[in-house]
Design an enzyme around this catalytic site. Sequence first.
Site, PDB file in Angstrom:
ATOM      1  N   HIS A 206     -28.731 -18.230 -50.416  1.00  0.00           N
ATOM      2  CA  HIS A 206     -28.665 -18.993 -49.448  1.00  0.00           C
ATOM      3  C   HIS A 206     -27.530 -18.652 -48.331  1.00  0.00           C
ATOM      4  O   HIS A 206     -27.898 -18.702 -47.099  1.00  0.00           O
ATOM      5  CB  HIS A 206     -28.598 -20.356 -49.899  1.00  0.00           C
ATOM      6  CG  HIS A 206     -28.350 -21.590 -48.639  1.00  0.00           C
ATOM      7  ND1 HIS A 206     -29.256 -22.148 -47.862  1.00  0.00           N
ATOM      8  CD2 HIS A 206     -27.242 -22.020 -48.175  1.00  0.00           C
ATOM      9  CE1 HIS A 206     -28.867 -22.828 -46.972  1.00  0.00           C
ATOM     10  NE2 HIS A 206     -27.372 -22.812 -47.104  1.00  0.00           N
ATOM     11  N   GLU A 207     -26.536 -18.264 -48.827  1.00  0.00           N
ATOM     12  CA  GLU A 207     -25.409 -17.924 -47.938  1.00  0.00           C
ATOM     13  C   GLU A 207     -25.703 -16.759 -47.126  1.00  0.00           C
ATOM     14  O   GLU A 207     -25.299 -16.497 -46.041  1.00  0.00           O
ATOM     15  CB  GLU A 207     -24.161 -17.778 -48.681  1.00  0.00           C
ATOM     16  CG  GLU A 207     -23.695 -19.273 -49.385  1.00  0.00           C
ATOM     17  CD  GLU A 207     -23.424 -20.396 -48.449  1.00  0.00           C
ATOM     18  OE1 GLU A 207     -23.468 -20.016 -47.152  1.00  0.00           O
ATOM     19  OE2 GLU A 207     -23.687 -21.337 -48.812  1.00  0.00           O
TER      20      GLU A 207
ATOM     21  N   HIS B  38     -27.607 -17.344 -44.106  1.00  0.00           N
ATOM     22  CA  HIS B  38     -26.854 -17.402 -42.823  1.00  0.00           C
ATOM     23  C   HIS B  38     -26.492 -16.071 -42.072  1.00  0.00           C
ATOM     24  O   HIS B  38     -26.459 -16.042 -41.173  1.00  0.00           O
ATOM     25  CB  HIS B  38     -25.676 -18.403 -43.146  1.00  0.00           C
ATOM     26  CG  HIS B  38     -25.885 -19.822 -43.364  1.00  0.00           C
ATOM     27  ND1 HIS B  38     -26.704 -20.648 -42.656  1.00  0.00           N
ATOM     28  CD2 HIS B  38     -25.606 -20.464 -44.465  1.00  0.00           C
ATOM     29  CE1 HIS B  38     -26.826 -21.693 -43.128  1.00  0.00           C
ATOM     30  NE2 HIS B  38     -26.149 -21.442 -44.424  1.00  0.00           N
TER      31      HIS B  38
ATOM     32  N   HIS C  20     -27.219 -14.683 -38.547  1.00  0.00           N
ATOM     33  CA  HIS C  20     -26.017 -14.296 -37.414  1.00  0.00           C
ATOM     34  C   HIS C  20     -26.538 -12.814 -36.888  1.00  0.00           C
ATOM     35  O   HIS C  20     -26.409 -12.692 -35.877  1.00  0.00           O
ATOM     36  CB  HIS C  20     -24.918 -14.110 -38.371  1.00  0.00           C
ATOM     37  CG  HIS C  20     -23.621 -13.789 -37.479  1.00  0.00           C
ATOM     38  ND1 HIS C  20     -22.452 -13.521 -37.987  1.00  0.00           N
ATOM     39  CD2 HIS C  20     -23.582 -13.587 -36.108  1.00  0.00           C
ATOM     40  CE1 HIS C  20     -21.656 -13.507 -36.827  1.00  0.00           C
ATOM     41  NE2 HIS C  20     -22.536 -13.459 -35.807  1.00  0.00           N
TER      42      HIS C  20
END
Length: 227
Positions: free
Chosen positions: A98-99, A102, A106
């Site tokens: 999940h991280e 991100h 980006h």
Amino acid sequence: MFFHPMDFLILIAFALSIWAQFRVKGTFNRWAGVQTNYGLTGYQAARRMLDANDLHDVPIEPVRGTLSDHYDPIHRVVRLSEQVYYESSISAVAVACHEVGHAIQHKVHYPMLVLRHRIFPVVNIASGIAPFLLIAGFLFHAMNLVGLGIIFFSVAVAFQVITLPVEFNASNRARDVMVAEGFITNEEERGVAKVLNAAALTYVAAALISLLELVKYIMIFTSSDDD
């Protein structure tokens, strides 16, 4: 004016928020005890997902704390709690990917993430000023201060609302890659979904509380104009 009809809904939303926090911890702990068939640790899954998306230059660092996992867009680094970094559970792999979702956002300039980053400096100022304006406005019956406080508070609420699609999109990216790259089996995707959905609920509850509070302030402000 100390009690407003909206306060009842706000209390319900607040209770939902508390329940969501307990649920995310409980769900994480439950699936933290279930190892993935392929035995990848959170770090290994995150590293493979980053490399599969040509993000070889994005490092992964272990950090202290429980559920302290996050992506730092300023330093472009994925930080994983030690339980996620070193473990090979369904919870660990789900949170780690999940991280990374991100980090991918980006890279591809995901519009909602770009918007969130751009308004973040304004949100920091607005969220700090809004409470003082609202309190002073209500104490001194200065509705011009209340109106200004509502404007500043609206910026903070907008930030929380924008956060929702950012979090859901990161989870969707994670789930797609985890299955496609073979980090988990199709059967294990159920556990991943439970972990990520529980985490998303905390953001939904927080946004709901802020929205209801904003509606309350607007109702008070508009009713004062009718007096």
